[in-house]
Every structure is written in C-alpha cells, then in structure tokens.
Design a protein around this motif. Structure first.
Motif, short mmCIF file in Angstrom:
data_model
loop_
_atom_site.label_atom_id
_atom_site.label_comp_id
_atom_site.label_asym_id
_atom_site.label_seq_id
_atom_site.Cartn_x
_atom_site.Cartn_y
_atom_site.Cartn_z
N ARG A 197 6.11 11.08 -1.14
CA ARG A 197 7.14 10.10 -1.45
C ARG A 197 7.23 9.03 -0.38
O ARG A 197 7.41 7.84 -0.67
CB ARG A 197 8.49 10.82 -1.59
CG ARG A 197 8.64 11.67 -2.84
CD ARG A 197 8.68 10.81 -4.09
NE ARG A 197 9.77 9.83 -4.06
CZ ARG A 197 11.01 10.08 -4.47
NH1 ARG A 197 11.31 11.29 -4.95
NH2 ARG A 197 11.92 9.14 -4.43
N LEU A 198 7.09 9.43 0.87
CA LEU A 198 7.13 8.47 1.97
C LEU A 198 5.97 7.49 1.89
O LEU A 198 6.15 6.27 2.08
CB LEU A 198 7.10 9.22 3.31
CG LEU A 198 7.14 8.35 4.56
CD1 LEU A 198 8.43 7.54 4.63
CD2 LEU A 198 7.00 9.20 5.82
N MET A 199 4.78 7.99 1.58
CA MET A 199 3.62 7.11 1.46
C MET A 199 3.78 6.14 0.30
O MET A 199 3.40 4.97 0.39
CB MET A 199 2.35 7.95 1.26
CG MET A 199 1.97 8.79 2.47
SD MET A 199 1.68 7.81 3.96
CE MET A 199 0.27 6.83 3.45
N GLN A 200 4.37 6.61 -0.81
CA GLN A 200 4.61 5.72 -1.94
C GLN A 200 5.60 4.62 -1.57
O GLN A 200 5.43 3.46 -1.95
CB GLN A 200 5.15 6.53 -3.13
CG GLN A 200 4.12 7.43 -3.79
CD GLN A 200 4.71 8.28 -4.88
OE1 GLN A 200 5.94 8.40 -5.02
NE2 GLN A 200 3.85 8.90 -5.68
N ARG A 201 6.62 4.98 -0.79
CA ARG A 201 7.61 3.99 -0.36
C ARG A 201 6.98 2.96 0.57
O ARG A 201 7.25 1.76 0.47
CB ARG A 201 8.76 4.71 0.35
CG ARG A 201 9.96 3.82 0.63
CD ARG A 201 11.06 4.63 1.29
NE ARG A 201 11.42 5.78 0.47
CZ ARG A 201 12.23 6.74 0.90
NH1 ARG A 201 12.73 6.68 2.14
NH2 ARG A 201 12.53 7.74 0.11
N VAL A 202 6.10 3.43 1.45
CA VAL A 202 5.42 2.51 2.37
C VAL A 202 4.53 1.54 1.59
O VAL A 202 4.50 0.33 1.87
CB VAL A 202 4.59 3.30 3.41
CG1 VAL A 202 3.69 2.37 4.21
CG2 VAL A 202 5.51 4.06 4.35
N ARG A 203 3.79 2.08 0.61
CA ARG A 203 2.93 1.20 -0.20
C ARG A 203 3.75 0.19 -0.99
O ARG A 203 3.35 -0.97 -1.13
CB ARG A 203 2.09 2.06 -1.16
CG ARG A 203 1.06 2.94 -0.48
CD ARG A 203 0.08 3.49 -1.50
NE ARG A 203 -0.79 4.50 -0.91
CZ ARG A 203 -0.61 5.81 -1.04
NH1 ARG A 203 0.40 6.25 -1.76
NH2 ARG A 203 -1.44 6.68 -0.46
N MET A 208 5.52 -5.43 -1.70
CA MET A 208 6.59 -6.44 -1.79
C MET A 208 6.40 -7.52 -0.73
O MET A 208 6.62 -8.70 -1.00
CB MET A 208 7.94 -5.76 -1.62
CG MET A 208 8.34 -4.88 -2.80
SD MET A 208 9.89 -3.99 -2.53
CE MET A 208 11.02 -5.35 -2.33
N GLU A 209 5.97 -7.13 0.46
CA GLU A 209 5.73 -8.12 1.51
C GLU A 209 4.57 -9.04 1.16
O GLU A 209 4.61 -10.25 1.42
CB GLU A 209 5.45 -7.40 2.84
CG GLU A 209 6.68 -6.73 3.44
CD GLU A 209 6.36 -6.06 4.77
OE1 GLU A 209 5.20 -6.13 5.19
OE2 GLU A 209 7.29 -5.48 5.38
N LEU A 210 3.54 -8.48 0.54
CA LEU A 210 2.39 -9.31 0.12
C LEU A 210 2.82 -10.30 -0.95
O LEU A 210 2.39 -11.47 -0.96
CB LEU A 210 1.28 -8.42 -0.40
CG LEU A 210 0.49 -7.62 0.66
CD1 LEU A 210 -0.50 -6.68 -0.01
CD2 LEU A 210 -0.25 -8.57 1.60
N LEU A 211 3.68 -9.88 -1.90
CA LEU A 211 4.15 -10.78 -2.95
C LEU A 211 5.01 -11.91 -2.38
O LEU A 211 4.96 -13.05 -2.86
CB LEU A 211 4.93 -9.98 -3.99
CG LEU A 211 4.11 -9.03 -4.88
CD1 LEU A 211 5.03 -8.21 -5.78
CD2 LEU A 211 3.11 -9.81 -5.72
#
Length: 213
Positions: A197-203, A208-211
C-alpha cells in the motif's frame, strides 16, 4: 635512561587522556551518518556516535540484545553522552535522545536491577518484536525470539493448575509453538500488505507530480 622514562610517562599520560576523554575528537565525524556529532555518545568500546544514530542502528537489530558496535562489533552495553550535554540547557530533541540513551543503558545494566528493568520494559520488547516481524526486510532473529517466548509461556502454563487450552493430543508445547508460527505468518503478511500500500501511494504521488509539471 631518563629520556626513556620521560617518553614512557608521556605515553602513559596520553593514553590516560584518551581513555578518560569525555568529548569526541575535533577532526572526527559520526561513522554512521558521516556528519558532525549531534548528542555525541561514547560506547564502552571507546567509539563515538550520534546518540540518535546508534539508537536507530540498534532498532534494526535484535530487541533483546545490546547493539553491536558498527566499528568493532563489540557489544555496546553502555553509552556515555558527552559530559557537557548534562551541564547545558537542552532543547526537547536533545532531551529525548538523552532519555532514550539512559533507557538503553538501564536495559543492559546487568544484575538484579537490569533484570527488573527488562521486566518493566517487557511491553517495549514485545512491541519491538512485533514491529520487526511486520518488516519484510527483517532478519530471522525476531522469529527465534517469539518462538522462545512461546516456549516460555508453555512452561509457565504447565507449572500452573490451569488446563483450559485444548491440545488435541499434540502437547501444549507444540500448541504454543504452532500458534507462534501462525502469528509470525499473519504479521509478515500484514507487513507485506502495508509495504504494498505504501508503494502504491508513493507511485500515485509521483504520477500526480508528473502531471502537474
């Protein structure tokens, strides 16, 4: 002859100053973070570390054993903060580190006082073991510790007149051991799930930052 005696005396004095040194070397740095010392603490083997660094290093090792010195692998049973820290006004962060150092020293004091402190800190040890079992990257030390704890519980259970746990003919020792293994598997699965879950949140945050860019 007199020159040899003078040289020997100077070496003894220098050695004594080194042994009694209460401050870290001016030209040295913490061998864990490689930065300047913050809340410097000297181990019983003579090496200096940041108080928070060596305690964090211990957090990744066995909860019931002293921290191994990263420099010489000697067991650290006593951390001595720099003498000047006790005489200076302390902010909250420094005070918390010093409190944790004192707690660590009491845990591995030895003797009756050390044993009493370990009993008092039993919830802390159990919490550390559970946290270690939930970490997918941890070593197998915690597994051995919780199985040993289960064996101790089975011995205590046998020594009491209680008989409310169904054993199914396999023996109370095996029941406690199997229960410990099941608990270990559950905690490890919970840890893997939390890591995922933590890795999914990081991704998601990275996307969002890339967008936004």
């Amino acid at each position: 002859m007199e020159t040899d005696d003078t040289g020997r005396k100077m070496e003894d004095e220098l050695g004594g100053n080194k042994r009694l040194s209460e401050t870290p070397p001016d030209d040295d740095c913490c061998p864990i973070c490689f930065g300047p010392f913050t809340v410097p603490c000297r181990s019983n083997c003579g090496h200096w570390y940041c108080g928070s660094c060596i305690l964090q290093f211990w957090n990744y090792s066995s909860a019931s054993k002293p921290c191994g010195c990263p420099m010489c692998t000697c067991m650290i049973v006593n951390l001595m903060p720099e003498a000047s820290l006790e005489q200076q006004p302390q902010n909250q962060e420094v005070a918390e580190v010093l409190k944790s150092v004192r707690r660590y020293n009491l845990l591995f004091l030895g003797g009756a006082r050390g044993f009493i402190q370990k009993v008092r800190e039993l919830p802390f040890f159990i919490k550390r073991i559970f946290q270690g079992l939930m970490d997918p990257d941890t070593n197998d030390t915690y597994i051995a510790e919780i199985r040993l704890f289960a064996m101790l519980l089975s011995i205590i259970y046998r020594a009491t007149p209680l008989d409310f746990i169904p054993t199914g003919g396999i023996g109370i020792g095996r029941v406690f051991d199997c229960s410990a293994i099941i608990l270990i598997l559950i905690l490890r699965l919970v840890g893997i799930y939390r890591r995922r879950r933590l890795m999914q949140r990081v991704r998601r945050l990275a996307a969002m930052e890339l967008l936004q860019e």
